[in-house]
Design a protein around this motif. Structure first.
Motif, PDB file in Angstrom:
ATOM      1  N   PRO A 384       0.803  -1.232   0.000  1.00 16.07           N
ATOM      2  CA  PRO A 384       0.000   0.000   0.000  1.00 16.07           C
ATOM      3  C   PRO A 384       0.832   1.277   0.000  1.00 16.07           C
ATOM      4  N   LEU A 388       0.805   0.547  -4.672  1.00 18.72           N
ATOM      5  CA  LEU A 388      -0.581   0.940  -4.951  1.00 18.72           C
ATOM      6  C   LEU A 388      -0.765   2.434  -5.197  1.00 18.72           C
ATOM      7  N   ARG A 392      -2.581   3.825  -8.507  1.00 21.52           N
ATOM      8  CA  ARG A 392      -3.714   4.753  -8.462  1.00 21.52           C
ATOM      9  C   ARG A 392      -3.473   5.946  -9.383  1.00 21.52           C
ATOM     10  N   SER A 408       1.260  -7.002  -8.231  1.00 19.60           N
ATOM     11  CA  SER A 408       0.274  -7.396  -7.217  1.00 19.60           C
ATOM     12  C   SER A 408      -0.081  -8.876  -7.347  1.00 19.60           C
ATOM     13  N   LEU A 450      -8.387  -9.042  -4.008  1.00 12.67           N
ATOM     14  CA  LEU A 450      -8.637  -7.604  -4.050  1.00 12.67           C
ATOM     15  C   LEU A 450      -9.698  -7.179  -3.052  1.00 12.67           C
ATOM     16  N   TYR A 456      -6.226  -2.774  -0.257  1.00 12.80           N
ATOM     17  CA  TYR A 456      -6.516  -2.176  -1.562  1.00 12.80           C
ATOM     18  C   TYR A 456      -7.497  -1.013  -1.518  1.00 12.80           C
ATOM     19  N   LEU A 459      -9.393   0.661  -4.626  1.00 11.42           N
ATOM     20  CA  LEU A 459      -8.737   0.135  -5.823  1.00 11.42           C
ATOM     21  C   LEU A 459      -9.253  -1.256  -6.170  1.00 11.42           C
ATOM     22  N   GLY A 460      -9.635  -2.007  -5.144  1.00 11.89           N
ATOM     23  CA  GLY A 460     -10.118  -3.360  -5.378  1.00 11.89           C
ATOM     24  C   GLY A 460     -11.404  -3.414  -6.176  1.00 11.89           C
TER      25      GLY A 460
END
Length: 494
Positions: A384, A388, A392, A408, A450, A456, A459-460
């Protein structure tokens, strides 16, 4: 025969070993440091040692402490050798050893009265800490301080009478200084976190908020928490390193540190209680650290994650061996060029392409002995922070995310618990049991991975990411790691 390291034996060390040229009995404490592990002694303590060697600011020596039993063991070992540490810097063509002496005392964890005594000492003007990325009580999904963590609640319930956390110690020290009419010390995080000063302030003030919001407001308004970016690859010390130190330099050191020659420290220049003149030994003091730390976290730490999981699945032990694997090295290069560097904002006086080449050279250093397992450690905290946020930003800018999604998916496949050869992967995350359960579900239902919202977040639920992750994970299970890397490189024309 090797010489056991101590103040009395410094003169017996060979001419190839650097030793302090300054008198350590002329040092006086100015810094209390929480967490005196390898990175601290290869980084902050090494900078201070060099500064003392130049005859500068010898009222800034370190008093160490910690909050874990491993810190207590470290303190006992260091005390037995008069708080000296051998730092061995290694490049492919040479190795150099220096005994450093910036630490002059250590207070055992658990003796909160003694630690607080050091924190209230007027000579203490900086309290620094290296407690790892996972030690800040951050909710992985929100990336905000978690005031409901049991450790934090325990310190609050005790009203900081006998604090057990680093942040409880810092808060208690600050409040006692205020009550005594002493100015607050500066709190300096030396951990690898974006906005580490802000994160530390949130943790200290957030804990005090549970006890007295007025005092928490004073901390937010009156205490300096400068942000900083730290960098030096420093692997864990094993018997391999101790043997090298004995054989090559003739030193018996219970706690030596091996590291690369490269080092970097960028600090926000916000030290109302004063600071050592670290700019004289290469520390960069700037108005805004954010561009430097974002560059480092996304390119270096993100790059580490990119090579860690494919190498782990392929039973590769050392980081430099992963860089000798042409396929993994090409994957790293393509991912940095296509998906990571394009969403890294400009950094003052820095060419990102040059920085990338420096990173690749550092990863390939065969002397360091950094392990793939260390890079794979604690993915639930590191993904994270290191992967991530880049993903993003790439989604928001409409850029490719297939390589980041593959990273991932590789992490998920690693957490299944065995390499492609069928070798078991020992637990390598504080949340290993949960990750293994989710990874095994994800083999048939990729969306199960996810669904970990604490990792996540939203984002999942992003369909573009879900689709790319699903295809990557299914390909990993169907065709394996090498075929998956080949597919990505072929699609990029790399």
């Amino acid at each position: 025969m090797a010489v056991r390291l101590s103040r009395a034996t410094l003169g017996q060390l060979g001419p190839s070993v650097g030793i302090p040229g300054y008198r350590r009995d002329e040092l006086s404490p100015g810094i209390v440091h929480i967490g005196v592990g390898n990175f601290h002694r290869a980084h902050q303590a090494a900078y201070l040692d060099e500064m003392f060697e130049r005859g500068l600011d010898r009222d800034w020596a370190i008093v160490g402490t910690g909050v874990r039993e491993s810190d207590a063991e470290m303190g006992r070992d260091l005390a037995a050798q008069d708080f000296l540490t051998t730092v061995v810097t290694q490049e492919a063509e040479r190795s150099q050893a220096r005994v450093t002496g910036a630490m002059i005392d250590f207070v055992a964890p658990g003796d909160s009265a003694a630690v607080l005594g050091k924190l209230v000492d007027p000579r203490t003007r900086i309290v620094s800490l290296t407690v790892t990325e996972g030690g800040y009580y951050i909710d992985p999904a929100t990336q905000a301080f978690d005031p409901g963590h049991p450790d934090i609640l325990a310190d609050a319930a005790d009203r900081l009478a006998h604090p057990k956390t680093a942040f409880g110690l810092i808060a208690a020290g600050l409040l006692r200084r205020r009550a005594a009419g002493l100015p607050p010390f500066t709190v300096m995080s030396c951990d690898n976190l974006p906005g580490n000063g802000h994160v530390t302030a949130d943790a200290v003030a957030g804990l005090v908020d549970l006890i007295d919001p007025t005092e928490a407001r004073w901390i937010r308004e009156s205490v300096a928490f400068p942000n900083g970016m730290v960098d030096r690859i420093t692997p864990a010390t094993s018997e391999r390193e101790r043997r090298t130190l004995r054989d090559d330099f003739g030193i018996e050191d219970s706690r030596p540190v091996f590291c690369e020659d490269f080092r970097q420290w960028v600090l926000e220049d916000h030290f109302p209680a004063g600071r050592p003149r670290l700019e004289e030994v290469g520390v960069q003091f700037v108005a805004d650290v954010a561009p430097f730390e974002l560059m480092k976290i996304r390119i270096l730490n993100g790059g580490h994650a990119a090579i860690a999981y494919p190498a782990g699945l392929l039973d590769i032990h050392f980081v430099h061996e992963a860089m000798q694997d042409t396929q993994i090295a090409r994957f790293l290069s393509a991912l940095l060029d296509d998906e990571i560097i394009p969403v890294v904002p400009p950094v003052p006086d820095t060419d990102l392409a040059d920085y990338k080449r420096t990173i690749e050279r550092r990863f390939a250093n065969p002397k360091i002995g950094d392990t793939i397992r260390r890079l794979c450690l604690d993915g639930s905290n590191r993904q994270p922070k290191f992967i991530l946020p880049t993903l993003r930003d790439a989604l928001q800018s409409g850029r490719s995310i297939d390589g980041l999604a593959l990273v991932s998916a590789l992490w998920c496949r690693y957490c299944h618990g065995e390499t492609e050869s069928g070798q078991a992967i020992a637990p390598n995350d504080p949340n290993w049991s949960r990750l293994t359960t989710q990874a095994r579900q994800a083999r048939q239902m990729p969306e199960a991975w996810l669904a970990m919202q604490d990792v996540y977040g939203d984002l999942g639920t992003n369909q573009r990411f879900r689709d790319s992750f699903t295809m990557a994970l299914q390909r990993l299970w169907r065709s394996g790691t090498r075929a998956s890397l080949d597919h990505y490189l072929a699609a990029r024309g790399s």
